[in-house]
Enzyme design. Structure first.
Site, PDB file in Angstrom:
ATOM      1  N   LEU A  37       0.811  -1.223   0.000  1.00 56.11           N
ATOM      2  CA  LEU A  37       0.000   0.000   0.000  1.00 56.11           C
ATOM      3  C   LEU A  37       0.837   1.262   0.000  1.00 56.11           C
ATOM      4  O   LEU A  37       0.307   2.357  -0.057  1.00 56.11           O
ATOM      5  CB  LEU A  37      -0.802   0.071   1.307  1.00 56.11           C
ATOM      6  N   LYS A  96       2.917   1.694   2.686  1.00 58.98           N
ATOM      7  CA  LYS A  96       2.972   1.995   4.131  1.00 58.98           C
ATOM      8  C   LYS A  96       4.312   2.639   4.490  1.00 58.98           C
ATOM      9  O   LYS A  96       4.367   3.611   5.237  1.00 58.98           O
ATOM     10  CB  LYS A  96       2.800   0.666   4.873  1.00 58.98           C
ATOM     11  N   ASP A 102      12.735  -0.499   1.564  1.00 64.25           N
ATOM     12  CA  ASP A 102      12.039   0.450   2.440  1.00 64.25           C
ATOM     13  C   ASP A 102      13.002   1.390   3.149  1.00 64.25           C
ATOM     14  O   ASP A 102      12.715   2.557   3.342  1.00 64.25           O
ATOM     15  CB  ASP A 102      11.235  -0.314   3.500  1.00 64.25           C
ATOM     16  N   ILE A 109      -0.035 -13.476  11.638  1.00 66.26           N
ATOM     17  CA  ILE A 109       0.371 -14.093  12.903  1.00 66.26           C
ATOM     18  C   ILE A 109       1.759 -13.586  13.332  1.00 66.26           C
ATOM     19  O   ILE A 109       2.020 -13.353  14.507  1.00 66.26           O
ATOM     20  CB  ILE A 109       0.310 -15.636  12.777  1.00 66.26           C
ATOM     21  N   LYS A 131     -15.538  -1.190   4.225  1.00 70.68           N
ATOM     22  CA  LYS A 131     -15.660  -2.302   5.181  1.00 70.68           C
ATOM     23  C   LYS A 131     -14.324  -2.998   5.505  1.00 70.68           C
ATOM     24  O   LYS A 131     -14.047  -3.269   6.681  1.00 70.68           O
ATOM     25  CB  LYS A 131     -16.695  -3.312   4.644  1.00 70.68           C
ATOM     26  N   PRO A 132     -13.476  -3.271   4.480  1.00 68.88           N
ATOM     27  CA  PRO A 132     -12.209  -3.934   4.825  1.00 68.88           C
ATOM     28  C   PRO A 132     -11.368  -3.126   5.828  1.00 68.88           C
ATOM     29  O   PRO A 132     -10.729  -3.698   6.699  1.00 68.88           O
ATOM     30  CB  PRO A 132     -11.489  -4.061   3.484  1.00 68.88           C
ATOM     31  N   GLN A 180     -12.559  -1.102   8.103  1.00 75.57           N
ATOM     32  CA  GLN A 180     -13.216  -1.299   9.411  1.00 75.57           C
ATOM     33  C   GLN A 180     -12.759  -2.622  10.018  1.00 75.57           C
ATOM     34  O   GLN A 180     -12.473  -2.715  11.218  1.00 75.57           O
ATOM     35  CB  GLN A 180     -14.732  -1.337   9.252  1.00 75.57           C
ATOM     36  N   CYS A 204      29.270  -0.047 -10.113  1.00 73.89           N
ATOM     37  CA  CYS A 204      29.776  -1.310  -9.573  1.00 73.89           C
ATOM     38  C   CYS A 204      30.071  -2.296 -10.705  1.00 73.89           C
ATOM     39  O   CYS A 204      31.101  -2.180 -11.367  1.00 73.89           O
ATOM     40  CB  CYS A 204      28.807  -1.859  -8.535  1.00 73.89           C
ATOM     41  N   GLY A 230      28.926  -2.173 -13.543  1.00 77.07           N
ATOM     42  CA  GLY A 230      29.052  -1.311 -14.722  1.00 77.07           C
ATOM     43  C   GLY A 230      30.458  -0.745 -14.879  1.00 77.07           C
ATOM     44  O   GLY A 230      30.913  -0.457 -15.991  1.00 77.07           O
ATOM     45  N   HIS A 235      28.306   2.272  -5.052  1.00 74.66           N
ATOM     46  CA  HIS A 235      26.890   2.474  -5.401  1.00 74.66           C
ATOM     47  C   HIS A 235      26.426   3.884  -4.998  1.00 74.66           C
ATOM     48  O   HIS A 235      25.812   4.043  -3.946  1.00 74.66           O
ATOM     49  CB  HIS A 235      26.020   1.434  -4.695  1.00 74.66           C
ATOM     50  N   GLU A 294      24.031   5.492  -5.998  1.00 79.88           N
ATOM     51  CA  GLU A 294      22.566   5.634  -5.986  1.00 79.88           C
ATOM     52  C   GLU A 294      21.974   5.589  -4.574  1.00 79.88           C
ATOM     53  O   GLU A 294      20.909   6.149  -4.328  1.00 79.88           O
ATOM     54  CB  GLU A 294      21.909   4.561  -6.868  1.00 79.88           C
TER      55      GLU A 294
END
Ligand code: GLN
Length: 541
Positions: free
Chosen positions: A19, A21, A75, A153, A193-194, A196, A386, A388, A515, A517
């Site tokens: 999503l 997040k 992330d 879980i 609803k999902p 909720q 690298c 490259g 690197h 980047e």
């Protein structure tokens, strides 16, 4: 005087993964940073791997490397880019590491024969990992993303930790829940609803969100927000819509439209400081305005496109913005170059700049070598990252230094002309099968030669850049390659490791063993990427 407090923000995800997040969490952090708070982050990954660096990049996108050599997932890259901070191994915590720590303590007899349980032992170990960050970095705000989706879980111990901390530290802990409103084509509407359901799932774990971020691809209406507010028991102003934008960098500004920082300061009982978001506004304007189109061909393996090169793409985009041009990315499949596929070659021929990113393994190597040859001979700006850089060295050796069979021992272990190899001391470790130990990881210093493109781009003489590779330029061939015209533009301060190669009589030809980047930022493009795009702009066809 009481010691300075740290405030904690937990970010959870609901309904499904993917999503954004992490982007939402990082955007909240960027706003707080723009309000002059110091911000640090932790990503909790509820899987059992101890070392995310060894995970398959096709499943998880690129391996992102930090200053200290920690190999994490993409992330952490978002956090570094949005927050403009340098994270460390403390920022990447997996359930595997937590369990390993608890079991090691048990083995050391630290629990005196007590029963070891998820609560309190695992939750205490999670808290300890939070405390470690607070002690080391002393941030005003610590943003913690709990990976996965509420209801998994694996995520339960983290939710329980959030619940306990919220009780123990009133007005110091804020919970943000990011959840999806799915769109139903038949009834042409977004469903609440999902969300909720996922909030109910949070409540089952004993926690209640302070802020809900409602995610959707479509327009989210006021009535959706009101419905979510009513059913989830969150004030309507704290239900904030985030629709899918063209650019992820629109998220902070959009969140602030809904006064998110004001709400956060108020939960923490802190005097409000409005964030200075103009730099983000200007960035969005630049992204939208575009400018001249610049075509950059990225030559990789077919399967590697997309998230496997996320940081390279972000660095190119930022450099395009800094040069006021619009980036047109072309993915070129190296293996198809080998079979003379016309379409792939056309992409290369139309490119204003050619980039070969990092990579491992022999597949597609000869195609990449042909792409470098093409860039060198046709004076097209070339940037090698690298692998490259290693490819550029091999190509130069073969075609300019008359070392016809030049290769890397990675691709041809029995090559007699190993211009790229593993250094003897490293090779010993490899033979002992200690693969992890043979990687050169994280920040290493590099001394730049004056009068080079690199020195001009960086504007200083010693730099630190992040590494992740096993193979190195072979010093035995240094003289031959230099004589043939390859410039060693940067090396380790002791001169032993070649870090940058350049071709001086070419508009812009730079290969780096590191690197760059990973340290480029949206609001501050990396100098080499900026230089590369500037050269591509000049070369515009
Ligand atoms: N495969 C090469 C090496 O291990 C390059 C690695 C990379 O590009 N990250 O040295």
């Amino acid at each position: 005087m009481s010691p300075r407090k740290t405030f904690y923000i937990f970010v959870t995800g609901g309904v499904c993964s993917g999503l954004g997040k992490g982007i939402t969490a990082a955007s909240i952090g960027s706003l707080l940073k723009a309000s002059k708070m110091s911000v640090f982050s932790i990503k909790f990954d509820p899987y059992l791997n101890v070392d995310p660096g060894t995970m398959n990049p096709y499943q998880h996108g690129e391996v992102f490397v930090l200053d200290d050599g920690t190999e994490t997932d993409l992330d952490l890259g978002h956090y570094e880019r949005f927050l403009d901070v340098r994270l460390s191994r403390y920022s990447s915590v997996t359930t595997g590491q937590i369990y390993q720590r608890v079991i090691a303590q048990e083995r050391a007899g630290r629990f005196l024969g007590k029963t070891i349980q998820i609560i309190p032992h695992i939750t205490n170990a999670i808290k300890q990992s939070i405390q470690d960050v607070v002690e080391k970095y002393k941030p005003d705000v610590l943003i913690m993303e709990i990976g996965g989706t509420v209801g998994d879980i694996e995520g339960e111990p983290y939710l329980e930790t959030a619940r306990q901390m919220k009780n123990e530290l009133p007005n110091q802990v804020l919970l943000v829940h990011v959840a999806l409103l799915p769109f139903l084509k038949t009834s042409r509407e977004l469903k609440t609803k999902p969300v909720q359901g996922s909030v109910r799932e949070l409540q089952r774990a004993g926690i209640h969100p302070d802020i809900i971020i409602a995610r959707a691809d479509e327009k989210i209406k006021k009535e959706h927000l009101e419905k979510l507010s009513l059913f989830c028991g969150v004030p309507v102003e704290s239900v904030i819509p985030v629709e899918t934008f063209n650019s992820i960098y629109e998220v902070p500004v959009n969140l602030e439209k809904f006064n998110i920082t004001k709400q956060i300061f108020s939960t923490f009982n802190l005097p409000y400081r409005r964030p200075a978001i103009n730099p983000w506004r200007e960035l969005i304007k630049k992204i939208h305005d575009g400018g001249t189109k610049i075509r950059i061909a990225v030559v990789g393996k077919y399967t590697e496109h997309g998230d496997a090169y996320l940081s390279v793409v972000e660095a190119l985009k930022s450099a395009a913005c800094a040069n006021s041009v619009k980036l047109m990315l072309e993915w070129v499949d190296a293996e198809k170059l080998e079979t003379n596929d016309e379409r792939e070659w056309l992409k290369l021929k139309q490119a204003d700049g050619i980039l070969v990113p990092g990579g491992f393994g022999a597949r597609g190597i000869e195609g990449k070598i042909q792409a470098v040859k093409f860039a060198r001979e046709n004076l097209i700006p070339y940037f090698g990252l690298c692998l490259g850089m290693q490819i550029a060295t091999i190509e130069y050796a073969r075609n300019k230094a008359l070392l016809k069979n030049a290769n890397s021992t990675e691709f041809q272990p029995d090559t007699k002309t190993a211009v790229i190899h593993i250094m003897p001391d490293q090779e010993k470790k490899l033979l002992e099968q200690d693969y992890g130990a043979t990687m050169r990881l994280g920040n290493w210093a590099c001394k730049l030669q004056s009068n080079t493109r690199s020195a001009a781009a960086y504007g200083k003489s010693v730099i630190q850049e992040r590494h992740r590779h096993r193979y190195e330029f072979n010093n035995q061939y240094r003289e031959a390659l230099e004589k043939a015209g390859l410039k060693i533009a940067g090396s380790s301060p002791d001169g032993r490791l070649v870090e940058i190669v350049e071709i001086p009589d070419h508009p812009w030809f730079v290969g780096v063993q590191f690197h760059p980047e990973f340290t480029s930022r949206p609001l501050q493009a990396h100098p080499l990427f900026r230089g590369f795009i500037a050269a591509a702009k000049q070369n515009k066809k």
